[in-house]
Motif scaffolding. Structure first.
Motif, PDB file in Angstrom:
ATOM      1  N   LEU A 125       0.816  -1.206   0.000  1.00  0.00           N
ATOM      2  CA  LEU A 125       0.000   0.000   0.000  1.00  0.00           C
ATOM      3  C   LEU A 125       0.852   1.259   0.000  1.00  0.00           C
ATOM      4  O   LEU A 125       0.418   2.311  -0.468  1.00  0.00           O
ATOM      5  N   ALA A 126       2.071   1.157   0.563  1.00  0.00           N
ATOM      6  CA  ALA A 126       2.948   2.335   0.616  1.00  0.00           C
ATOM      7  C   ALA A 126       3.449   2.744  -0.760  1.00  0.00           C
ATOM      8  O   ALA A 126       3.842   3.898  -0.963  1.00  0.00           O
ATOM      9  N   ASN A 127       3.445   1.812  -1.697  1.00  0.00           N
ATOM     10  CA  ASN A 127       3.940   2.115  -3.044  1.00  0.00           C
ATOM     11  C   ASN A 127       2.811   2.727  -3.865  1.00  0.00           C
ATOM     12  O   ASN A 127       2.040   2.027  -4.516  1.00  0.00           O
ATOM     13  N   ALA A 128       2.720   4.054  -3.826  1.00  0.00           N
ATOM     14  CA  ALA A 128       1.631   4.741  -4.519  1.00  0.00           C
ATOM     15  C   ALA A 128       1.654   4.496  -6.020  1.00  0.00           C
ATOM     16  O   ALA A 128       0.646   4.689  -6.701  1.00  0.00           O
ATOM     17  N   LYS A 129       2.791   4.078  -6.531  1.00  0.00           N
ATOM     18  CA  LYS A 129       2.869   3.760  -7.960  1.00  0.00           C
ATOM     19  C   LYS A 129       1.903   2.634  -8.322  1.00  0.00           C
ATOM     20  O   LYS A 129       1.490   2.498  -9.480  1.00  0.00           O
ATOM     21  N   SER A 130       1.545   1.804  -7.332  1.00  0.00           N
ATOM     22  CA  SER A 130       0.599   0.720  -7.595  1.00  0.00           C
ATOM     23  C   SER A 130      -0.737   1.268  -8.046  1.00  0.00           C
ATOM     24  O   SER A 130      -1.416   0.673  -8.900  1.00  0.00           O
ATOM     25  N   ALA A 131      -1.149   2.406  -7.477  1.00  0.00           N
ATOM     26  CA  ALA A 131      -2.426   3.000  -7.870  1.00  0.00           C
ATOM     27  C   ALA A 131      -2.414   3.357  -9.349  1.00  0.00           C
ATOM     28  O   ALA A 131      -3.373   3.088 -10.079  1.00  0.00           O
ATOM     29  N   ALA A 132      -1.305   3.959  -9.801  1.00  0.00           N
ATOM     30  CA  ALA A 132      -1.206   4.329 -11.212  1.00  0.00           C
ATOM     31  C   ALA A 132      -1.169   3.092 -12.103  1.00  0.00           C
ATOM     32  O   ALA A 132      -1.788   3.063 -13.178  1.00  0.00           O
ATOM     33  N   PHE A 133      -0.452   2.054 -11.643  1.00  0.00           N
ATOM     34  CA  PHE A 133      -0.355   0.843 -12.453  1.00  0.00           C
ATOM     35  C   PHE A 133      -1.720   0.188 -12.637  1.00  0.00           C
ATOM     36  O   PHE A 133      -2.134  -0.118 -13.768  1.00  0.00           O
ATOM     37  N   TYR A 134      -2.422  -0.043 -11.523  1.00  0.00           N
ATOM     38  CA  TYR A 134      -3.712  -0.720 -11.626  1.00  0.00           C
ATOM     39  C   TYR A 134      -4.714   0.115 -12.414  1.00  0.00           C
ATOM     40  O   TYR A 134      -5.513  -0.423 -13.197  1.00  0.00           O
ATOM     41  N   SER A 135      -4.698   1.423 -12.178  1.00  0.00           N
ATOM     42  CA  SER A 135      -5.634   2.279 -12.908  1.00  0.00           C
ATOM     43  C   SER A 135      -5.380   2.196 -14.400  1.00  0.00           C
ATOM     44  O   SER A 135      -6.313   2.088 -15.205  1.00  0.00           O
ATOM     45  N   SER A 136      -4.110   2.245 -14.798  1.00  0.00           N
ATOM     46  CA  SER A 136      -3.774   2.164 -16.215  1.00  0.00           C
ATOM     47  C   SER A 136      -4.120   0.795 -16.793  1.00  0.00           C
ATOM     48  O   SER A 136      -4.654   0.680 -17.894  1.00  0.00           O
ATOM     49  N   LEU A 137      -3.807  -0.240 -16.028  1.00  0.00           N
ATOM     50  CA  LEU A 137      -4.065  -1.607 -16.486  1.00  0.00           C
ATOM     51  C   LEU A 137      -5.538  -1.822 -16.792  1.00  0.00           C
ATOM     52  O   LEU A 137      -5.909  -2.306 -17.875  1.00  0.00           O
ATOM     53  N   PHE A 138      -6.390  -1.420 -15.859  1.00  0.00           N
ATOM     54  CA  PHE A 138      -7.814  -1.672 -16.042  1.00  0.00           C
ATOM     55  C   PHE A 138      -8.449  -0.679 -17.006  1.00  0.00           C
ATOM     56  O   PHE A 138      -9.436  -1.003 -17.673  1.00  0.00           O
TER      57      PHE A 138
END
Length: 209
Positions: A125-138
């Motif tokens: 959860l600390a890796n905010a880049k995950s939000a961008a990755f999942y948003s882009s992926l979906f």
């Protein structure tokens, strides 16, 4: 719309991204080598939960929320970067201890059971880049009118994919030959892990600036 084609595309892209070394892989390997297979798998369980949270949030409107309130994303990067730096400092401090004391300290510091799961959850959860990755992926793979069962299946599949990949990495690095090699270079590898975690955290803070 081909639901199974969408499902296969999302999972292929997710698994390819998961294989790229990052905080999730690093914390899994570090926990597994320092405190054993059970510790590594405990951390993996937290990574699975966080991955499903990111996936569900992205599918249910996390991108829109960050677009409406950009400061939330900035705050997430700030907190996440600070946490990763703090974790890296802890590993660097641990590297100065004798190897046996170091391993015991890591095990007692929360790498087993629910505390290990919490560590995996927080690192992901600390890796905010995950939000961008999942948003882009979906955004590029899942149409707005996707049925509810497909969304639920994708969230579950992301969790399964995370479990299979990071779980297999935990099992791999705890094989006897690899574990023996780790023991010979434990302090150096712990220091390297700490430096890498700090690097991830500093990069998050730099990207926020």
């Amino acid at each position: 719309m081909d639901p199974w084609g969408i499902f296969a595309t999302v999972m292929l892209l997710y698994l390819l991204a998961a294989m790229v070394p990052g905080p999730n892989l690093l914390v899994t390997v570090q926990a597994s080598l320092a405190a054993g297979r059970s510790a590594g798998l405990s951390v993996v369980s937290g990574i699975i939960l966080a991955s499903m949270i990111w996936a569900a949030g992205s599918l249910l409107g996390l991108t829109l929320l960050f677009a409406l309130a950009p400061w939330l994303y900035g705050a997430l990067m700030l907190v996440g970067g600070a946490y990763l730096i703090w974790m890296g400092l802890g590993l660097l401090r641990s590297a100065w201890q004798p190897p046996r004391v170091q391993s015991d300290a890591l095990a007692q510091a929360g790498l087993r059971g629910w505390r290990g799961a919490r560590k995996g959850l927080l690192v992901n959860l600390a890796n905010a880049k995950s939000a961008a990755f999942y948003s882009s992926l979906f955004a590029v793979s899942v149409p707005p009118d996707a049925p509810g069962w497909l969304i639920a299946a994708l969230v579950a599949a992301v969790g399964l994919g995370a479990g299979l990949w990071y779980g297999s990495m935990s099992l791999l690095v705890t094989l006897r030959p690899i574990a023996q090699l780790y023991r010979r270079a434990e302090r150096g590898l712990t220091a390297l892990s700490g430096a890498v975690f700090m690097g991830f955290g500093i990069k998050l803070l730099a990207d926020r600036a």
